[in-house]
Design an enzyme around this catalytic site. Sequence first.
Site, PDB file in Angstrom:
ATOM      1  N   ARG A 288       0.795  -1.225   0.000  1.00 17.16           N
ATOM      2  CA  ARG A 288       0.000   0.000   0.000  1.00 17.16           C
ATOM      3  C   ARG A 288       0.828   1.276   0.000  1.00 17.16           C
ATOM      4  NH1 ARG A 288      -4.907  -1.500   4.220  1.00 17.16           N
ATOM      5  NH2 ARG A 288      -5.974  -2.954   2.822  1.00 17.16           N
ATOM      6  N   ARG A 384       1.454  -1.605   7.101  1.00 12.68           N
ATOM      7  CA  ARG A 384       0.617  -2.779   7.358  1.00 12.68           C
ATOM      8  C   ARG A 384       0.354  -3.584   6.098  1.00 12.68           C
ATOM      9  NH1 ARG A 384      -5.053  -3.781   7.236  1.00 12.68           N
ATOM     10  NH2 ARG A 384      -5.496  -1.612   6.726  1.00 12.68           N
TER      11      ARG A 384
END
Length: 525
Positions: A288, A384
């Site tokens: 991401r 994450r």
Amino acid sequence: MNIETDFLVVGSGIAGLSFALKAAEYGKVMIVTKGELGECNTDYAQGGIASVMYDPDTFEKHIHDTLVCGAGICDRAAVEQVVTHAPTVIKQLIHWGAKFDKDGSGRYELAREGGHSEHRILHHKDITGHEIERALMRRVKRHHNIEIYEHHFAVDILTQHHLGKLVKKSTPDITCFGAYVLNLKKHEIYTVLAKITVMATGGVGNIYHTTTNPAVATGDGIAMVHRAKGAVENMQFLQFHPTSLYNPGERPSFLISEAMRGFGALLRLQNGKEFMHKYHPMGSLAPRDVVARSIDHEMKISGDEFVYLDITHKDPKEVINHFPNIYQKCLSVGIDLTKDMIPVVPAAHYCCGGVKVNLNGESSIRHLYALGETSSTGLHGGNRLASNSLMEAAVYADVAAQHAISLLNTIELQRNIPAWDYEGTAIPEEMALITQNYKEMQLIMSNYVGIVRSNLRLERAKRRLEIIFKETEELYLKSTLSQHLCELRNMIAVGYLIIKQAEAMHESVGLHYSIDYPAKPVNME
């Protein structure tokens, strides 16, 4: 008014409710949530929950993917604990009533998302978090040992400070005795005494102007622990989701699940060209942080306000079946994602840092646990891995509950905590200032502490934040408490922590800055 309980759980997402269900078998549980029970980040989670389920996937592969995505600064012990406990937690969620999609053979249909080397994402259509929250709420509401306090706001943690003792970060035995809790409907403040307190208040997204988080995500638990002199770490690692729906004026931004890219959707510029292959060998399925920075870079080069996510090349029936909620949302704004490309932009999404905890979920403050996005377990490192967050919350709720239950009979309630004492009165001008500072705070963070940061931007953010801090603390010391005022104080604390810990990663900032919170006067008689 005093309330006594064995376990005080602040927050009502997957972490708080999972802990409550386990702890309730051994003692009385009080759940405090500032909105309705289902208003939480968990309910907004679309993609799914990550767990190794079938060959050829292995624990080693999931661990490796997590470490790589976390930029090599994850706590390996935390990663191993979450990954290896995941299948057991999945069985528990299923036992509690959560339903995950299966294929025609009866096996769980596993999706793949950015940064994952295998298909390991269990999901329920594109509303996985909502399904998990539904199942947990149903169980919690039926449990005789759990009391639910909706529209109640935890204001501050109770420690030795409230007994008139000086508490510093260096104090070795800071202990939590519960919390002051504001009844938002009656405007009364309760003194809640608890043997064990759990902070599971979710994320911090609403300190930014553009976020995928619900309005309740204002960093309350992190701020309360910070004010109580507990350890908070890695706040500089804010994850921006690469693909929120570009729909100016809508807040929070609607999330276009990463599972869509896992299903084959491609990122394109407004001229139709793919671009992610220039930045990462995994293309549109890169981690991401890479995708968000790449989109941000391309928009700055072109001057465009968004890029496109294209899934028009996939079978329309399969797309609608897998993403019914996203399909309907896009239709509502005039986009048929089976025929039209979806305009997307990055938005503040997830806090990888938070209250520092050990492998049992314990914070640096005795008898205080932090779970879910409120915590920093070391699992995520600098970034994450998709769909690891729901699993982290569930695993740490399990280990924290086991540890807390083992301590329960050794803890006595601290019954000499004074009641909250204030004589504030709110006037219209003060309420207007709170609202204005709330909005200004969000713009400061978005403009200066966003995807791309610099020393100059951090300096400017600090100067502006200091002004808001001083104004807000003056209001706090003389005004009647309100939800907006409490949230604003928490947002300022979180913003300060993000800036401070981001500075620590930058060389030669050359500024020294701190925010010290004046103690709220308490009645010691």
